[in-house]
Design a protein around this motif. Structure first.
Motif, PDB file in Angstrom:
ATOM      1  N   THR A 184       0.821  -1.217   0.000  1.00 21.67           N
ATOM      2  CA  THR A 184       0.000   0.000   0.000  1.00 21.67           C
ATOM      3  C   THR A 184       0.855   1.268   0.000  1.00 21.67           C
ATOM      4  O   THR A 184       0.578   2.213  -0.736  1.00 21.67           O
ATOM      5  CB  THR A 184      -0.927  -0.009   1.235  1.00 21.67           C
ATOM      6  N   THR A 201      -3.560   2.954   3.788  1.00 25.75           N
ATOM      7  CA  THR A 201      -4.551   2.884   2.719  1.00 25.75           C
ATOM      8  C   THR A 201      -4.353   4.041   1.750  1.00 25.75           C
ATOM      9  O   THR A 201      -3.761   5.062   2.107  1.00 25.75           O
ATOM     10  CB  THR A 201      -5.980   2.932   3.302  1.00 25.75           C
ATOM     11  N   GLN A 216      -7.595   1.126  -1.650  1.00 25.67           N
ATOM     12  CA  GLN A 216      -6.478   0.187  -1.840  1.00 25.67           C
ATOM     13  C   GLN A 216      -5.797  -0.019  -0.493  1.00 25.67           C
ATOM     14  O   GLN A 216      -5.276   0.935   0.093  1.00 25.67           O
ATOM     15  CB  GLN A 216      -5.491   0.748  -2.868  1.00 25.67           C
ATOM     16  N   SER A 217      -5.839  -1.234  -0.016  1.00 31.62           N
ATOM     17  CA  SER A 217      -5.274  -1.542   1.300  1.00 31.62           C
ATOM     18  C   SER A 217      -4.744  -2.968   1.315  1.00 31.62           C
ATOM     19  O   SER A 217      -5.372  -3.855   0.728  1.00 31.62           O
ATOM     20  CB  SER A 217      -6.351  -1.480   2.397  1.00 31.62           C
TER      21      SER A 217
END
Lengths: 161, 763
Positions: free
Chosen positions: B25, B202, B214-215
């Motif tokens: 990430t 994130t 998005q993590s």
């Protein structure tokens, strides 16, 4: 301030704050994101790079102090395919989540350059500055011994040839 | 084509990880991306008297500052909806989010956080479970009864108790009344930090009315649902894309920085990155809960346990996460894997003004099983019998029942595990060869595999390679990179190098229960196997007309379709895909897996989130330790595990899980404890909270037992979670054996051990 950094053999001119640490310059200015930030307190070793061959925590290392030194990152040692220790780490299962892996690879690269035939205890002691939370270390140790063995066999083979 | 299943094929994602190319990430960059920081409560309890963000909003580079005033006034949660996104009028723990800032640089957002004017009127914290349970204790959640919860699960809540479960069988008091002797122990368990190397982070974007998150996350669908709760939107308005994950161990199953980055992304119209600092990660991590377990056994004159009381109190922290689902473990584990008379059991999850706790490998079972195993050694010593022999005499056999009424059909595997360890480390010899201040111990348990449903899609590509799509990630265990890759490669006769795993994505994959509770290889693996079988059938169906035969006569292996009855006749898979796909259409298969329900006694287990132990596995661990009388340090000299796995799909991956899980268990046994004082953590960095190093951990000897399960892929059961479960108690009991005085806490730090050695001198 502008400084010159020699990273993986390439001279880079970068504009940095006087207080910038090497980790941030590598990741944010030079986009070498293989070097990881795990704690920013010099404990976990995920940010390990080599300066003149010695492993350092780049999260605590002044970027300016690294000027004119030979800096090596995981990208540098991967430039010609997997090195002996990288190959052994993959084969032996010395990797799980992978976040500590680049730092560990750098520490072990330095170890194997200085000690071609380390004992398990040598490897464990060399890893005192690197935390791996996933593996429990033993496959990392066995990977290092395997890489050393392969390198010695290769050398012996080369000498015969 | 060599068999893939059962072979130690290296993990598919190894080269990317070892070269630093794998994208985590923190490595994501988007055009115009902002950097965020959170203002957290500096105190464990208090009223927010003043919160002024005007000055912070005027700071250089600041694009947005948000607080409780900018988000829906709701409470969310995994099961009990008690958690606000931002503290609104009051703070309930040190580290609770109060405001969040997005700015051009991280330094600017941190400067703005420092400029927020915050005044809190402090209240004395309800700092531990004793204070929370005391008569007249201040209520941490006065409106607890009004909170919503997920349907179908009963949460008995009252006062500062978020969840209470109690059950007793008839005859407990009679058993204690007629007992020859009664043995009672109380054990205190500290908090353990997951200590994943990658702090939570994130990157969130808001476009076209939807959030893209998005993590590196263990359970993308849970994260999606939590965001939907906090933001009061439809779950399908959130897209979670899983990134490579730098460890989780249960700590990345619920929300972390995501809701804050989401609100900032919407407010600014820019991508927002929020990465926790290590101190922040530790302060806000949902760590393994502190617990106190009181266990009491009534023994007859022959040493049989004729009655058992088991009271287990767990520290929930200020808000609830996954632990509230764990009440049933107090029913399943109150006897351990040993015969007892009637049981009386109670579980309580207790609110305190401390950082919320949550899942960590072996969630809530670690203190329960540790207490049972430590208590078993104490009983044996009181009776003057050997702890191993005492266990063997009372261990459950095949077709005996747990207190929930669940039949353990294959518990005799435990005896096999003892026997296998005996072969390489004979118990009497281990005892005989001990030096002074060395100790040995052995223990056993049953553990479960998480039963949440799974899905997978296998897409065959035109070049003969395959992609596997699912809703779960490889958390590092190799469950996807070795397990699922191997299952698909074997089923389709492909080289594992030609099977690629796609990162989870809630827009693309069907629902999946995430990477938790050892479920990935088994559940996602089974779903992927079904999908691959469908793909195989479609390939053969497409090949049949081209080979002018029937599909039933064809097999797929080594990248070719063969005619069983005419071995000379074969056609390449890629040829089929090029030619046949025009006729048949692209070849895709989908699969799913749901565990069959296990019969249980509804009288005691109805309404529990986990009324049974799905897919039981069996475990025996042995340790040898040496105690240093000068420093109180403990060296683990030898550690042996015998573990039932169903089928070892990839022995290297399994032994890696055993080694790694035991290492975390040794850390917890000896030094990993987040101490809480006045509601605050005393350890706040990796320097203070010491994780095990290479020099601390011996090479664990792993014995893999295989009893294939019909429902698992190639017979596999869950593997990764249980190695941690027994290690703390077995190390604890080995120390007990070494120094001979009872010890009643985990971890046992050098200070605890020196204190015990002093007690021994004066005894």
């Amino acid at each position: 301030m502008k400084i010159n950094l020699k990273v993986n053999g390439i001279l880079e001119e970068v504009e940095v704050d006087a207080s910038a640490v090497l980790l941030d310059v590598l990741r944010d200015k030079l986009h070498l994101t293989g070097t990881k930030e795990g704690c920013r307190e010099g404990e976990c070793g995920a940010c390990t790079v080599l300066i003149d061959g010695q492993p350092v925590d780049s999260c605590l290392y002044s970027a300016a102090a690294a000027a004119n030194a030979e800096i090596e990152t995981v990208e540098g040692i991967s430039a010609n395919g997997l090195s002996a220790i990288q190959k052994a780490m993959v084969e032996e299962g010395g990797i799980q989540c992978g976040f500590c892996t680049p730092g560990i690879v750098m520490t072990l690269t330095a170890l194997l350059r200085q000690n071609a035939d380390p004992t398990p205890q040598d490897v464990a002691v060399a890893l005192n500055g690197n935390i791996c939370r996933c593996t429990g270390y033993s496959r990392i140790v066995s990977a290092t011994l395997k890489a050393a063995k392969n390198a010695m066999a290769q050398k012996a083979g080369d000498a015969h040839a | 084509m060599p068999e893939v299943i059962g072979r130690s094929v290296p993990r598919a994602d190894g080269p990317g990880k070892v070269t630093g190319q794998t994208l985590y990430t923190a490595d994501i960059e988007h055009k115009g991306m902002l950097h965020a920081a959170i203002l957290r409560s500096p105190v464990p309890a208090g009223k927010i008297v003043r919160l002024n963000v005007d000055k912070a909003r005027q700071m250089p580079g600041v694009k947005a500052v948000v607080t409780a005033a900018d988000v829906p006034n709701v409470r969310a949660g995994w099961a009990l909806f008690d958690t606000p996104m931002f503290a609104r009028d009051e703070v309930l723990f040190e580290g609770e989010p109060i405001a969040a800032v997005a700015a051009t640089t991280l330094a600017q957002s941190r400067a703005a956080v420092a400029a927020i004017e915050l005044e809190i009127q402090e209240i004395p914290p309800v700092g531990d479970i004793d204070m929370a349970l005391a008569a007249g204790a201040r209520l941490i959640h006065p409106k607890l009864a009004q909170y919503g919860s997920v349907p179908g699960i009963v949460f008995n809540r009252e006062g500062n108790v978020a969840c209470k479960y109690a059950y007793e069988e008839p005859g407990v008091d009679e058993a204690f009344a007629r007992a020859d002797r009664i043995i009672e122990d109380t054990y205190d368990f500290g908090r353990q930090y997951q200590g994943y190397l990658e702090p939570k982070g994130t990157v969130v974007q808001y476009r076209d009315g939807r959030y893209t998150v998005q993590s590196g996350h263990q359970y993308v669908f849970n994260l999606r649902d939590r965001l939907a709760q906090f933001l009061q939107i439809k779950p399908s308005d959130v897209r979670v894309q899983g990134m490579a994950i730098g460890g989780g161990f249960g700590g990345k199953l619920d929300f972390g920085p995501e809701p804050y980055a989401a609100v900032l992304a919407k407010a600014t119209g820019k991508p927002v990155k929020l990465i926790f600092s290590r101190e922040e990660d530790l302060l806000a991590a949902t760590v393994r809960e502190g617990a106190r377990v009181r266990v009491r056994s009534a023994l007859d004159k022959d040493g049989n346990i004729i009655g058992r009381e088991f009271f287990t109190d767990h520290d929930n922290g200020a808000y609830s996460g996954e632990l509230i689902l764990m009440a049933g473990l107090a029913l399943m584990f109150c006897r351990g894997v040993y015969r007892t008379g009637p049981i009386r059991t109670q579980f309580r999850l207790i609110y305190t003004n401390t950082s919320p706790t949550g899942a960590y490998r072996g969630v809530s079972g670690v203190p329960m099983i540790s207490a049972i195993e430590c208590h078993m050694d104490h009983i044996a010593r009181e009776l003057g019998v050997d702890p191993r022999a005492y266990r063997l005499a009372h261990t459950l056999n095949n077709n005996e029942k747990l207190p929930n009424g669940q039949m353990l059909h294959d518990a005799a595997i435990l005896m096999e595990a003892y026997a296998e360890i005996e072969k390489i480390a004979p118990w009497e010899e281990m005892k005989r060869t001990k030096k002074p201040l060395e100790g040995v111990a052995i223990g056993s348990t049953v553990w479960l595999t998480n039963p949440l449903p799974a899905s997978a899609t296998v897409k065959l590509n035109e070049d003969g390679s395959a992609h596997v799509l699912s809703g779960t990630c490889d958390i590092g265990t190799g469950a996807m990179a070795q397990g699922v890759v191997g299952i698909v490669a074997q089923t389709l006769g492909l080289d594992p190098a030609n099977v690629h795993v796609v990162q989870p994505d809630t827009d693309v994959a069907a629902y999946d229960g995430g990477s938790q509770g050892s479920r990935t290889t088994r559940a996602v693996g089974r779903a992927a196997e079904h999908a691959a079988i469908e793909v195989r059938q479609k390939v053969l169906d497409a090949a049949a007309p081209l080979m002018q035969t029937e599909a039933a006569r064809l097999t797929l292996s080594g990248g070719k379709i063969h005619d069983i009855e005419d071995p000379g006749k074969a056609i390449g898979l890629t040829d089929i895909l090029m030619m046949g796909a025009f006729a048949s259409g692209p070849i895709v298969g989908t699969g799913k897996h749901a565990e069959q329900p296990i019969p249980f006694d509804p009288g005691c287990a109805a309404g529990l989130a986990f009324p049974t132990l799905p897919t039981p596995t069996y475990h025996v661990h042995m340790a040898k330790v040496a105690v240093c009388p000068m420093t109180g340090n403990v060296e683990v000299k030898r550690y042996i595990v015998a573990q039932e796995v169903g089928k070892a799909l990839n022995p290297q991956g399994i032994s890696g899980q055993i080694q790694g899980g035991v290492a975390q268990g040794i850390g917890y046994a000896l030094h990993e404890g987040l101490r809480v004082k006045d509601g605050r953590y005393m350890e706040r960095s990796l320097e203070a909270y010491r994780l095990p190093l290479a020099v601390d951990i011996p090479e664990v000897e792993a014995i893999i037992l295989e009893h294939p399960a019909d429902e698992g892929p190639f017979g596999a059961k869950g593997t990764a979670e249980p190695p941690i479960v027994l290690a703390p108690a077995v190390i604890h009991n080995a120390i007990y054996d070494a120094i001979g005085v009872p010890l009643n806490s985990i971890p046992l730090t050098p200070e605890n051990i020196l204190e015990a050695l002093e007690r021994r001198k004066s005894a």
